[in-house]
Enzyme design. Structure first.
Site, PDB file in Angstrom:
ATOM      1  N   GLU A 260       0.755  -1.074  -0.064  1.00 13.69           N
ATOM      2  CA  GLU A 260       0.218  -0.025  -0.153  1.00 13.69           C
ATOM      3  C   GLU A 260       1.258   0.818  -0.193  1.00 13.69           C
ATOM      4  OE1 GLU A 260      -2.151   3.084   0.848  1.00 13.69           O
ATOM      5  OE2 GLU A 260      -1.973   2.022   2.727  1.00 13.69           O
ATOM      6  N   CYS A 294      -1.971   8.834   3.030  1.00 15.96           N
ATOM      7  CA  CYS A 294      -1.710   8.883   1.644  1.00 15.96           C
ATOM      8  C   CYS A 294      -3.001   8.846   0.448  1.00 15.96           C
ATOM      9  CB  CYS A 294      -1.276   6.896   1.035  1.00 15.96           C
ATOM     10  SG  CYS A 294      -2.446   6.346   2.194  1.00 15.96           S
TER      11      CYS A 294
HETATM   12  C1  UN1 Z   1      -2.821   5.777   4.921  1.00 16.63           C
HETATM   13  O1  UN1 Z   1      -2.813   6.976   4.362  1.00 16.63           O
HETATM   14  O2  UN1 Z   1      -2.166   5.314   4.841  1.00 16.63           O
HETATM   15  O3  UN1 Z   1      -9.216   6.728   4.066  1.00 16.63           O
HETATM   16  C2  UN1 Z   1      -4.432   5.338   5.250  1.00 16.63           C
HETATM   17  C3  UN1 Z   1      -7.960   7.541   4.754  1.00 16.63           C
HETATM   18  C4  UN1 Z   1      -7.696   6.254   6.293  1.00 16.63           C
HETATM   19  C5  UN1 Z   1      -6.285   5.345   6.266  1.00 16.63           C
HETATM   20  C6  UN1 Z   1      -5.826   6.138   5.236  1.00 16.63           C
HETATM   21  N1  UN1 Z   1      -9.216   5.738   6.292  1.00 16.63           N
HETATM   22  O4  UN1 Z   1      -7.923   8.118   4.892  1.00 16.63           O
END
Ligand code: UN1
Length: 502
Positions: A260, A294
């Site tokens: 990921e 992310c």
């Molecule tokens: C991440 O930034 O690695 O959808 C995860 C989202 C959160 C998870 C982010 N539930 O922004």
């Protein structure tokens, strides 16, 4: 000091992993810093080659026992972990804020995400079902079953120092796997506390060692973990550069990865969109977690007829955003994680200006201590190379488009493929966006933003994002091995494909 008080509430004040943070860290110890002040919070003892070996070997031993515990009984352990996390949600959320600079609501939200996925995993512990198929042979039965896989290496980034472990560890636990967690060295204290909570519960239930930590540098701990054949699955969250390395090393030993990695997420705002709604989600997506998710919104692709007005609305909203102490009431944006992150922000803004971008809001760091920057909006020309890169900071590049096909092409033009969104009230536009010729991302939303996914869906993305899926839906299958079994209840040998062998 605040950390001592939080550590006492979490019951980790005597944890042998922790070390005082005075002066320069001695060899074998790293300091975790508060990004809002730049000051050390506490030290953690790092694993060396010998302790990495011990941890992996012990995990194999624990796995041999844990895999034989019935899955619903494993689910009861996870249920107790969820209860314990509920009891410690405030303290743990505060620790997240202290260590990585999230505002209070987001620190708590992150722990809630782990609780949610734990609850989900409890239900799953009674549903790890396979299929049965009709056999072509008389008196034969054909079925698939799922078995535990082994120790799972979980590598996490600083930005979700608790929840990303939760996505992996809670599923892995009900699947009968044990977890070896290598957290980011930018957020080791949250990892020590989180793992201690899970391990305390597992040990009380008679299963110590289901959750283990490997804290160390990439060279010592990371490379050992990913290269080790005793660890059949490596689940890694972080940069595309890190993911490529993990992917290569694990592929060489034909192990499994769940990656990921980076995102470069866009929101498309169509001519007919509810602009109030779109503006709220765009601001949350772009500046929430100081642009360090992310899933953060990095590019805004607005229909040319409304581009000027919608941009002006965002600029006005950015003027009201309070940047500062993440635990203070009213703060919406905390610090970036490090001075290096601030330098990365400044370099991206400078490049954007050189490449023809116009800074409409923010654009500079905040003077004084801590790693604060102003949330930034940059009006982009049609082609802005820096916008093709993921900069982990609150920078939003705005592009204009003429028709929805062009907008979708722009949205898909980056290397990453994590999250995407469209705002429209035209079902033909949203269906086009969700069609096979639409968004190429793992996540595609309509009338909500790119970040803040629920745990119930599978989470992850395509292209350079790595292709892995974590969290909800059937992501659990990544943590198990599938076995196809054929059972002959007849008297003779019957070969498939009608082969006669006499
Ligand atoms: C991440 O930034 O690695 O959808 C995860 C989202 C959160 C998870 C982010 N539930 O922004």
């Amino acid at each position: 000091m605040r950390f001592q008080e939080i550590a006492a509430r979490l019951g980790i004040d005597g944890d042998p992993r922790l070390a005082p943070a005075e002066g320069e860290p001695p060899p074998g110890v790293a300091h975790s810093e508060n990004p809002a002040t730049g000051e050390p919070i506490a030290g953690v003892r790092l694993d060396d080659a010998a302790s990495c070996e011990r941890t992996i070997a012990q995990s194999v031993e624990t796995f041999r026992k844990w895999r034989m515990v019935p899955a619903p009984a494993r689910g009861q352990v996870v249920r107790a972990i969820a209860d314990e996390l509920r009891r410690h949600r405030d303290a743990l959320g505060e620790l997240v804020s202290l260590e990585v600079g999230k505002i209070r609501a987001e620190g708590l939200g992150e722990v809630q995400e782990t609780i949610d996925v734990a609850d989900f995993a409890v239900g799953l512990s009674r549903q790890l079902h396979g299929l049965t198929m009709p056999s072509e042979r008389p008196d034969h039965r054909l079925l698939e079953q799922w078995h535990p896989l082994g120790p799972v290496g979980v590598i996490t980034a600083f930005n979700f120092p608790n929840a990303v472990w939760g996505w992996n560890a809670m599923l892995a636990a009900v699947c009968g796997d044990v977890t070896i967690w290598k957290p980011s060295l930018l957020a080791p204290l949250t990892a020590v506390a989180t793992n201690a909570i899970a391990e305390r519960v597992a040990a009380a239930a008679g299963h110590p060692g289901v959750f283990r930590l490997l804290i160390g540098t990439d060279d010592v701990a990371g490379e050992r973990l990913v290269a080790d054949r005793r660890v059949p699955l490596i689940s890694a969250t972080g940069s595309c550069r890190m993911g490529r390395r993990v992917g290569e090393v694990v592929a060489r030993r034909l192990g499994r990865t769940l990656l990921e990695l980076g995102g470069n997420n866009a929101v498309i705002v169509h001519r007919d969109a509810d602009q109030d709604l779109a503006a709220k989600y765009v601001v949350f997506g772009a500046v929430g977690t100081a642009g360090q998710r992310c899933t953060s919104t990095r590019r805004l692709i607005v229909h040319e007829e409304i581009a000027a007005g919608f941009t002006a609305r965002l600029v006005a909203a950015y003027d009201t955003i309070r940047v500062g102490d993440p635990l203070a009431e009213g703060t919406l944006v905390g610090p970036l994680i490090s001075s290096r992150a601030v330098e990365g922000f400044e370099a991206a803004v400078a490049k954007a200006a050189q490449q023809g971008g116009r800074v409409l809001a923010g654009g500079a760091r905040v003077a004084g201590r801590g790693h604060f920057v102003r949330p930034t909006i940059i009006r982009a020309p049609d082609n802005l190379p820096i916008a093709m890169e993921e900069t982990f900071a609150p920078i939003l590049y705005i592009f204009a488009y003429k028709d929805i096909e062009q907008a979708i092409a722009m949205q898909n033009s980056v290397d990453q493929g994590l999250s995407s969104a469209v705002f429209t009230s035209d079902v033909r536009v949203s269906e086009r966006f969700l069609s096979a010729a639409g968004s190429d991302c793992g996540i595609a939303n309509v009338n909500l933003g790119t970040s803040g996914a629920e745990i119930g869906g599978a989470f992850g993305g395509e292209k350079d994002t790595g292709g892995g899926r974590e969290s909800g839906s059937d992501a659990w299958k990544a943590y198990m091995r599938r076995q196809t079994a054929t059972i002959n209840a007849g008297a003779g040998m019957t070969l498939a494909q009608g082969i006669r062998f006499e």
